[in-house]
Design an enzyme around this catalytic site. Structure first.
Site, PDB file in Angstrom:
ATOM      1  N   HIS A  47      56.839  -1.798  50.916  1.00  0.00           N
ATOM      2  CA  HIS A  47      57.540  -2.767  51.759  1.00  0.00           C
ATOM      3  C   HIS A  47      56.504  -3.437  52.661  1.00  0.00           C
ATOM      4  O   HIS A  47      55.648  -2.742  53.209  1.00  0.00           O
ATOM      5  CB  HIS A  47      58.597  -2.046  52.598  1.00  0.00           C
ATOM      6  CG  HIS A  47      59.175  -2.913  53.677  1.00  0.00           C
ATOM      7  ND1 HIS A  47      60.122  -3.875  53.422  1.00  0.00           N
ATOM      8  CD2 HIS A  47      58.913  -2.956  55.009  1.00  0.00           C
ATOM      9  CE1 HIS A  47      60.429  -4.475  54.558  1.00  0.00           C
ATOM     10  NE2 HIS A  47      59.716  -3.942  55.538  1.00  0.00           N
ATOM     11  N   GLY A  74      56.242 -27.784  21.416  1.00  0.00           N
ATOM     12  CA  GLY A  74      56.115 -26.531  20.667  1.00  0.00           C
ATOM     13  C   GLY A  74      54.891 -26.499  19.783  1.00  0.00           C
ATOM     14  O   GLY A  74      54.154 -27.477  19.656  1.00  0.00           O
ATOM     15  N   LEU A  85      57.235 -26.583  30.977  1.00  0.00           N
ATOM     16  CA  LEU A  85      57.604 -26.167  32.337  1.00  0.00           C
ATOM     17  C   LEU A  85      56.364 -25.825  33.174  1.00  0.00           C
ATOM     18  O   LEU A  85      56.290 -26.147  34.359  1.00  0.00           O
ATOM     19  CB  LEU A  85      58.553 -24.962  32.290  1.00  0.00           C
ATOM     20  CG  LEU A  85      59.959 -25.249  31.751  1.00  0.00           C
ATOM     21  CD1 LEU A  85      60.773 -23.966  31.659  1.00  0.00           C
ATOM     22  CD2 LEU A  85      60.703 -26.263  32.630  1.00  0.00           C
ATOM     23  N   VAL A  94      60.687 -28.760  27.275  1.00  0.00           N
ATOM     24  CA  VAL A  94      60.971 -27.865  28.407  1.00  0.00           C
ATOM     25  C   VAL A  94      60.778 -26.395  28.015  1.00  0.00           C
ATOM     26  O   VAL A  94      61.435 -25.508  28.554  1.00  0.00           O
ATOM     27  CB  VAL A  94      62.400 -28.100  28.967  1.00  0.00           C
ATOM     28  CG1 VAL A  94      62.511 -29.470  29.593  1.00  0.00           C
ATOM     29  CG2 VAL A  94      63.456 -27.919  27.878  1.00  0.00           C
ATOM     30  N   GLY A  95      59.884 -26.160  27.059  1.00  0.00           N
ATOM     31  CA  GLY A  95      59.497 -24.782  26.737  1.00  0.00           C
ATOM     32  C   GLY A  95      58.470 -24.311  27.748  1.00  0.00           C
ATOM     33  O   GLY A  95      58.273 -24.945  28.798  1.00  0.00           O
ATOM     34  N   ILE A 102      55.202 -24.350  27.809  1.00  0.00           N
ATOM     35  CA  ILE A 102      54.102 -25.264  28.157  1.00  0.00           C
ATOM     36  C   ILE A 102      54.615 -26.443  28.986  1.00  0.00           C
ATOM     37  O   ILE A 102      54.008 -26.814  29.991  1.00  0.00           O
ATOM     38  CB  ILE A 102      53.351 -25.704  26.885  1.00  0.00           C
ATOM     39  CG1 ILE A 102      52.684 -24.483  26.237  1.00  0.00           C
ATOM     40  CG2 ILE A 102      52.312 -26.788  27.187  1.00  0.00           C
ATOM     41  CD1 ILE A 102      51.997 -24.733  24.904  1.00  0.00           C
TER      42      ILE A 102
HETATM   43  C1  LIG Z   1      48.611 -24.466  27.164  1.00  0.00           C
HETATM   44  C2  LIG Z   1      48.845 -23.060  26.679  1.00  0.00           C
HETATM   45  C3  LIG Z   1      49.005 -22.048  27.603  1.00  0.00           C
HETATM   46  C4  LIG Z   1      49.215 -20.748  27.159  1.00  0.00           C
HETATM   47  N1  LIG Z   1      49.354 -19.773  28.102  1.00  0.00           N
HETATM   48  C5  LIG Z   1      49.537 -18.502  27.699  1.00  0.00           C
HETATM   49  C6  LIG Z   1      49.603 -17.451  28.662  1.00  0.00           C
HETATM   50  O1  LIG Z   1      49.478 -17.671  29.871  1.00  0.00           O
HETATM   51  N2  LIG Z   1      49.787 -16.187  28.217  1.00  0.00           N
HETATM   52  C7  LIG Z   1      49.909 -15.903  26.879  1.00  0.00           C
HETATM   53  O2  LIG Z   1      50.080 -14.738  26.530  1.00  0.00           O
HETATM   54  N3  LIG Z   1      49.842 -16.873  25.950  1.00  0.00           N
HETATM   55  C8  LIG Z   1      49.650 -18.157  26.324  1.00  0.00           C
HETATM   56  N4  LIG Z   1      49.529 -19.134  25.382  1.00  0.00           N
HETATM   57  C9  LIG Z   1      49.651 -18.760  23.956  1.00  0.00           C
HETATM   58  C10 LIG Z   1      48.376 -18.093  23.443  1.00  0.00           C
HETATM   59  O3  LIG Z   1      47.280 -18.943  23.690  1.00  0.00           O
HETATM   60  C11 LIG Z   1      48.500 -17.812  21.955  1.00  0.00           C
HETATM   61  O4  LIG Z   1      49.671 -17.065  21.713  1.00  0.00           O
HETATM   62  C12 LIG Z   1      47.307 -17.021  21.465  1.00  0.00           C
HETATM   63  O5  LIG Z   1      46.113 -17.753  21.630  1.00  0.00           O
HETATM   64  C13 LIG Z   1      47.489 -16.665  19.982  1.00  0.00           C
HETATM   65  O6  LIG Z   1      46.368 -15.967  19.523  1.00  0.00           O
HETATM   66  P1  LIG Z   1      45.969 -15.995  17.987  1.00  0.00           P
HETATM   67  O7  LIG Z   1      44.777 -15.128  17.866  1.00  0.00           O
HETATM   68  O8  LIG Z   1      47.158 -15.714  17.170  1.00  0.00           O
HETATM   69  O9  LIG Z   1      45.586 -17.510  17.672  1.00  0.00           O
HETATM   70  P2  LIG Z   1      44.526 -18.483  18.333  1.00  0.00           P
HETATM   71  O10 LIG Z   1      44.204 -18.108  19.704  1.00  0.00           O
HETATM   72  O11 LIG Z   1      45.064 -19.854  18.070  1.00  0.00           O
HETATM   73  O12 LIG Z   1      43.218 -18.273  17.471  1.00  0.00           O
HETATM   74  C14 LIG Z   1      43.151 -18.641  16.142  1.00  0.00           C
HETATM   75  C15 LIG Z   1      41.704 -18.933  15.799  1.00  0.00           C
HETATM   76  O13 LIG Z   1      41.599 -19.096  14.397  1.00  0.00           O
HETATM   77  C16 LIG Z   1      40.753 -20.185  14.094  1.00  0.00           C
HETATM   78  N5  LIG Z   1      41.156 -20.637  12.760  1.00  0.00           N
HETATM   79  C17 LIG Z   1      42.308 -21.268  12.401  1.00  0.00           C
HETATM   80  N6  LIG Z   1      42.359 -21.406  11.057  1.00  0.00           N
HETATM   81  C18 LIG Z   1      41.219 -20.853  10.570  1.00  0.00           C
HETATM   82  C19 LIG Z   1      40.712 -20.661   9.262  1.00  0.00           C
HETATM   83  N7  LIG Z   1      41.375 -21.049   8.185  1.00  0.00           N
HETATM   84  N8  LIG Z   1      39.497 -20.068   9.118  1.00  0.00           N
HETATM   85  C20 LIG Z   1      38.785 -19.650  10.211  1.00  0.00           C
HETATM   86  N9  LIG Z   1      39.238 -19.795  11.473  1.00  0.00           N
HETATM   87  C21 LIG Z   1      40.451 -20.372  11.641  1.00  0.00           C
HETATM   88  C22 LIG Z   1      40.967 -21.167  15.225  1.00  0.00           C
HETATM   89  O14 LIG Z   1      39.833 -22.005  15.388  1.00  0.00           O
HETATM   90  C23 LIG Z   1      41.177 -20.220  16.402  1.00  0.00           C
HETATM   91  O15 LIG Z   1      39.960 -19.952  17.082  1.00  0.00           O
HETATM   92  C24 LIG Z   1      49.283 -20.451  25.769  1.00  0.00           C
HETATM   93  C25 LIG Z   1      49.112 -21.468  24.836  1.00  0.00           C
HETATM   94  C26 LIG Z   1      48.878 -22.756  25.281  1.00  0.00           C
HETATM   95  C27 LIG Z   1      48.666 -23.843  24.256  1.00  0.00           C
END
Ligand SMILES: Cc1cc2nc3c(=O)[nH]c(=O)nc-3n(C[C@H](O)[C@H](O)[C@H](O)COP(=O)(O)OP(=O)(O)OC[C@H]3O[C@@H](n4cnc5c(N)ncnc54)[C@H](O)[C@@H]3O)c2cc1C
Length: 438
Positions: free
Chosen positions: A424, A254, A173, A168-169, A171
């Protein structure tokens, strides 16, 4: 030798583009270049909000004023989503044309040294932004067919009649809202009791009521110890020994930071890669931004961190980001939940003396045809009247709360907030009213 190596092509790309534009020699390592843009673009924010947009239209159509009832065509939605993501990825690849893009899995193996594809690259600065992965509890046999993660939902070609959602986090919800508004029977399973534990109690209650109104069946205190795909459907066994069969189980329990990138012992890993207020790891000039540092799991937070780190490297001495000023939200339907600054639960936990002002949306005619009768807004100020935060449950709450986010960043007090005169009829009026009542 590079000036900066960015590992992970999620929101890290934002920093890499700025660094390259400023004349730095930059490499961006991404393990799958088709996934440039990361989870947000390919499996998170963008596709999930597109799905929620269309399911909400279906929900809106079930109304005596609108004749007929719409249905989601999942196949077409899937195709449109794919086409959108492909075109955005292309634009992104073009924006990265001044960066050396390297496909492969990067690992920091020693100070200033990154292993990728069997080679060792060196850089003065390294920024890790490797994101997070689904956490699947022991006993649950995820197969992305009938026991799926949120990735599986975004690849569905047709809707199941029924779905169980575990978690119920945010995703859980959001997905419950998607399926329920699209007409699927949803059973939402909570390991513990209660929704949105840090939110104002009236908001938690209203979110529960909203789910019930959508027909969602809520099972609380129901930890799952086993879930297995069988010929009869997904067999879900709870801790108390009881079990049910469901056509589909979505596991939304999560996400965990991807920390394997930190393969150098000088970089300490705790829940995520440990960083200070400037996202510097325990090894100087090595940074971790976004989901992988375990601070916040939000795309805009990851982007702000990537840009902040890049500005530091460019020598522009940016201010430390206040992560409490990041807007957090859950796109439930028809009303979403958003918060910024302190929530009621945080204020209580931290023992902060404050004054709260709560306004219900049922006093606004606008709520009648916007499914917002149970909505509400709460603002909090400290004893001197300075704004501490706000929580909103309303249609598009994540947009409405922007005003409070700006007030917080500008360190406004309630008297300044009271000077705002908002349009409004809108829901922003209710927010104005919360400040007026203080
Ligand atoms: C279903 C869902 C809905 C979401 N909705 C929202 C929303 O509406 N609004 C919001 O703000 N957030 C939302 N989020 C969260 C958001 O997607 C993440 O917080 C965000 O993508 C994090 O960005 P990041 O750059 O830290 O990591 P990521 O977007 O995960 O990018 C990391 C990248 O690193 C690459 N990688 C991993 N390890 C390595 C490695 N060793 N070498 C090279 N490449 C590597 C991966 O392939 C990936 O492309 C949602 C998440 C999910 C799952």
């Amino acid at each position: 030798m590079y000036d900066i190596i960015y590992i992970g092509g999620g929101l890290n790309y934002a920093g890499a583009i700025v660094a390259a534009k400023n004349g730095k020699k930059v490499a961006l390592i991404e393990k799958d270049m088709n996934q440039l843009g990361g989870v947000c673009l390919h499996k998170g924010c963008i596709p999930s909000k597109m799905f929620l947009h269309y399911s909400n239209v279906v929900y809106e159509s079930k109304n005596e004023i609108l004749k007929g009832s719409l249905q989601l065509d999942m196949n077409t939605l899937f195709e449109k989503k794919d086409a959108l993501l492909k075109s955005v990825t292309k634009v992104l690849q073009k924006q990265c044309s001044h960066i050396e893009l390297i496909e492969g899995e990067g690992k920091v193996v020693a100070p200033h040294k990154v292993n990728v594809n069997g080679e060792t690259l060196e850089a003065e600065y390294i920024v890790m932004g490797t994101g997070s992965h689904h956490f699947v509890p022991d006993g649950i046999e995820l197969n992305e067919k009938d026991i799926i993660s949120s990735d599986g939902v975004l690849n569905l070609k047709e809707l199941p009649k029924k779905v169980a959602i575990y978690g119920v986090g945010a995703i859980g919800l959001e997905m419950a809202s998607f399926f329920a508004t699209a007409g699927v029977e949803v059973t939402l399973i909570n390991r513990k009791e209660g929704l949105l534990p840090k939110a104002h109690a009236s908001i938690s209650l209203a979110v529960r009521t909203q789910l019930e109104k959508l027909g969602v069946i809520l099972l609380e205190n129901h930890p799952i110890i086993k879930a297995k795909s069988t010929q009869k459907g997904v067999h879900i066994t709870f801790e108390d020994g009881k079990s049910i069969y469901m056509p589909m189980l979505l596991v939304a329990t999560g996400r965990k930071p991807n920390v394997d990138v930190a393969a150098c012992e000088d970089i300490v890993v705790e829940r995520g890669i440990k960083t200070d207020a400037f996202f510097e790891t325990t090894l100087a000039q090595h940074y971790a931004i976004g989901d992988c540092n375990g601070k916040l799991q939000l795309a805009h937070a990851a982007r702000a961190q990537a840009l902040n780190v890049t500005q530091q490297i460019l020598g522009n001495d940016p201010r430390a980001l206040n992560l409490e000023h990041v807007v957090k939200f859950i796109h439930t339907l028809p009303m979403s939940y958003a918060e910024v600054g302190k929530t009621k639960g945080q204020l209580e936990k931290e023992g902060i003396a404050c004054k709260e002002s709560l306004v219900t949306l049922n006093q606004f005619t606008y709520s009648v045809y916007n499914h917002a009768g149970k909505g509400l807004m709460v603002s909090y100020v400290d004893e001197e009247g300075f704004i501490l935060g706000a929580e909103i449950l309303a249609p598009n709450a994540e947009e409405l709360i922007a005003m409070v986010a700006m007030s917080l960043a500008g360190e406004m007090d309630k008297e300044q907030a009271k000077r705002t005169i908002l349009a409004h009829p809108t829901f922003s009026e209710a927010l104005e009213r919360t400040f007026y009542k203080l």
